[in-house]
Design a protein around this motif. Structure first.
Motif, PDB file in Angstrom:
ATOM      1  N   ASN A  20       0.865  -1.180   0.000  1.00  0.00           N
ATOM      2  CA  ASN A  20       0.000   0.000   0.000  1.00  0.00           C
ATOM      3  C   ASN A  20       0.905   1.234   0.000  1.00  0.00           C
ATOM      4  O   ASN A  20       2.138   1.119  -0.006  1.00  0.00           O
ATOM      5  CB  ASN A  20      -0.988  -0.018   1.187  1.00  0.00           C
ATOM      6  N   ARG A  21       0.343   2.433   0.010  1.00  0.00           N
ATOM      7  CA  ARG A  21       1.129   3.660  -0.118  1.00  0.00           C
ATOM      8  C   ARG A  21       2.146   3.817   1.015  1.00  0.00           C
ATOM      9  O   ARG A  21       3.315   4.132   0.783  1.00  0.00           O
ATOM     10  CB  ARG A  21       0.212   4.881  -0.178  1.00  0.00           C
ATOM     11  N   LYS A  22       1.712   3.603   2.246  1.00  0.00           N
ATOM     12  CA  LYS A  22       2.631   3.757   3.377  1.00  0.00           C
ATOM     13  C   LYS A  22       3.762   2.741   3.311  1.00  0.00           C
ATOM     14  O   LYS A  22       4.923   3.058   3.597  1.00  0.00           O
ATOM     15  CB  LYS A  22       1.878   3.629   4.699  1.00  0.00           C
ATOM     16  N   GLU A  23       3.445   1.506   2.951  1.00  0.00           N
ATOM     17  CA  GLU A  23       4.466   0.475   2.843  1.00  0.00           C
ATOM     18  C   GLU A  23       5.438   0.776   1.702  1.00  0.00           C
ATOM     19  O   GLU A  23       6.653   0.598   1.838  1.00  0.00           O
ATOM     20  CB  GLU A  23       3.818  -0.896   2.632  1.00  0.00           C
ATOM     21  N   ALA A  24       4.889   1.245   0.566  1.00  0.00           N
ATOM     22  CA  ALA A  24       5.739   1.590  -0.577  1.00  0.00           C
ATOM     23  C   ALA A  24       6.676   2.737  -0.221  1.00  0.00           C
ATOM     24  O   ALA A  24       7.859   2.718  -0.555  1.00  0.00           O
ATOM     25  CB  ALA A  24       4.882   1.943  -1.784  1.00  0.00           C
ATOM     26  N   ALA A  25       6.140   3.745   0.475  1.00  0.00           N
ATOM     27  CA  ALA A  25       6.966   4.875   0.896  1.00  0.00           C
ATOM     28  C   ALA A  25       8.077   4.401   1.832  1.00  0.00           C
ATOM     29  O   ALA A  25       9.243   4.771   1.675  1.00  0.00           O
ATOM     30  CB  ALA A  25       6.102   5.934   1.576  1.00  0.00           C
ATOM     31  N   SER A  26       7.731   3.569   2.780  1.00  0.00           N
ATOM     32  CA  SER A  26       8.712   3.042   3.712  1.00  0.00           C
ATOM     33  C   SER A  26       9.753   2.203   2.988  1.00  0.00           C
ATOM     34  O   SER A  26      10.947   2.273   3.289  1.00  0.00           O
ATOM     35  CB  SER A  26       8.013   2.208   4.786  1.00  0.00           C
ATOM     36  N   TYR A  27       9.320   1.424   2.011  1.00  0.00           N
ATOM     37  CA  TYR A  27      10.228   0.564   1.250  1.00  0.00           C
ATOM     38  C   TYR A  27      11.313   1.375   0.543  1.00  0.00           C
ATOM     39  O   TYR A  27      12.469   0.971   0.500  1.00  0.00           O
ATOM     40  CB  TYR A  27       9.422  -0.264   0.238  1.00  0.00           C
ATOM     41  N   ILE A  28      10.921   2.550  -0.013  1.00  0.00           N
ATOM     42  CA  ILE A  28      11.931   3.354  -0.704  1.00  0.00           C
ATOM     43  C   ILE A  28      12.578   4.386   0.216  1.00  0.00           C
ATOM     44  O   ILE A  28      13.458   5.129  -0.201  1.00  0.00           O
ATOM     45  CB  ILE A  28      11.374   4.033  -1.971  1.00  0.00           C
ATOM     46  N   VAL A  30      11.099   7.009   2.147  1.00  0.00           N
ATOM     47  CA  VAL A  30      10.584   8.379   2.194  1.00  0.00           C
ATOM     48  C   VAL A  30       9.248   8.401   2.932  1.00  0.00           C
ATOM     49  O   VAL A  30       8.661   7.359   3.210  1.00  0.00           O
ATOM     50  CB  VAL A  30      10.413   8.984   0.771  1.00  0.00           C
ATOM     51  N   SER A  31       8.759   9.606   3.214  1.00  0.00           N
ATOM     52  CA  SER A  31       7.454   9.736   3.860  1.00  0.00           C
ATOM     53  C   SER A  31       6.348   9.450   2.847  1.00  0.00           C
ATOM     54  O   SER A  31       6.569   9.569   1.632  1.00  0.00           O
ATOM     55  CB  SER A  31       7.278  11.153   4.416  1.00  0.00           C
ATOM     56  N   PRO A  32       5.148   9.095   3.319  1.00  0.00           N
ATOM     57  CA  PRO A  32       4.032   8.876   2.393  1.00  0.00           C
ATOM     58  C   PRO A  32       3.722  10.104   1.537  1.00  0.00           C
ATOM     59  O   PRO A  32       3.399   9.975   0.354  1.00  0.00           O
ATOM     60  CB  PRO A  32       2.861   8.518   3.311  1.00  0.00           C
ATOM     61  N   ASN A  37       4.159  12.644  -3.978  1.00  0.00           N
ATOM     62  CA  ASN A  37       4.725  13.648  -4.886  1.00  0.00           C
ATOM     63  C   ASN A  37       5.586  12.995  -5.962  1.00  0.00           C
ATOM     64  O   ASN A  37       5.542  13.399  -7.129  1.00  0.00           O
ATOM     65  CB  ASN A  37       5.557  14.679  -4.117  1.00  0.00           C
ATOM     66  N   LEU A  38       6.372  12.003  -5.596  1.00  0.00           N
ATOM     67  CA  LEU A  38       7.211  11.302  -6.559  1.00  0.00           C
ATOM     68  C   LEU A  38       6.368  10.562  -7.593  1.00  0.00           C
ATOM     69  O   LEU A  38       6.733  10.496  -8.771  1.00  0.00           O
ATOM     70  CB  LEU A  38       8.154  10.337  -5.837  1.00  0.00           C
ATOM     71  N   VAL A  39       5.232  10.022  -7.166  1.00  0.00           N
ATOM     72  CA  VAL A  39       4.315   9.352  -8.107  1.00  0.00           C
ATOM     73  C   VAL A  39       3.726  10.393  -9.064  1.00  0.00           C
ATOM     74  O   VAL A  39       3.701  10.187 -10.277  1.00  0.00           O
ATOM     75  CB  VAL A  39       3.199   8.586  -7.358  1.00  0.00           C
ATOM     76  N   ARG A  40       3.277  11.531  -8.528  1.00  0.00           N
ATOM     77  CA  ARG A  40       2.710  12.588  -9.382  1.00  0.00           C
ATOM     78  C   ARG A  40       3.719  13.101 -10.406  1.00  0.00           C
ATOM     79  O   ARG A  40       3.369  13.405 -11.531  1.00  0.00           O
ATOM     80  CB  ARG A  40       2.218  13.758  -8.533  1.00  0.00           C
ATOM     81  N   LYS A  41       4.988  13.170 -10.010  1.00  0.00           N
ATOM     82  CA  LYS A  41       6.043  13.658 -10.912  1.00  0.00           C
ATOM     83  C   LYS A  41       6.513  12.592 -11.894  1.00  0.00           C
ATOM     84  O   LYS A  41       7.315  12.874 -12.777  1.00  0.00           O
ATOM     85  CB  LYS A  41       7.235  14.152 -10.097  1.00  0.00           C
ATOM     86  N   GLY A  42       6.054  11.358 -11.733  1.00  0.00           N
ATOM     87  CA  GLY A  42       6.449  10.284 -12.634  1.00  0.00           C
ATOM     88  C   GLY A  42       7.778   9.636 -12.281  1.00  0.00           C
ATOM     89  O   GLY A  42       8.301   8.841 -13.048  1.00  0.00           O
TER      90      GLY A  42
END
Length: 91
Positions: A20-28, A30-32, A37-42
């Motif tokens: 999920n978003r929180k897990e993905a953020a933690s995996y890379i 960064v904060s959720p 923002n990184l997803v929005r920027k591509g």
């Protein structure tokens, strides 16, 4: 009385393929909010299309995005997932 249910995963986070978003953020690392923002920027991939309203990210796609962001390229055959193949045929 408010009852809250939590999803219990069969596998620990480091052994799962989809986050999920929180897990993905933690995996890379960064904060959720920054992850969004990184997803929005591509820079990071969009969520998988097959989960309806639930947004889920593929671990392999996150790995490829991280590799690309630091200039790591694969050698030999390209790394593709079932999602990559679906996206190539369905846009």
């Amino acid at each position: 009385m408010k009852i809250t249910a939590y999803l219990v995963h069969a596998l620990p986070v480091d052994q799962r393929r989809v986050f999920n978003r929180k897990e993905a953020a933690s995996y890379i690392g960064v904060s959720p909010g920054l992850f969004s923002n990184l997803v929005r920027k591509g820079i990071m991939p969009n969520p998988l299309p097959s989960f309806g309203r639930a947004r889920r990210w593929d671990k392999a796609s996150l790995d490829r995005a991280l590799d690309a962001s630091v200039g790591i390229t694969g050698s030999g055959a390209p790394l593709t997932t079932a999602y990559d193949q679906w996206k190539a045929t369905n846009g």
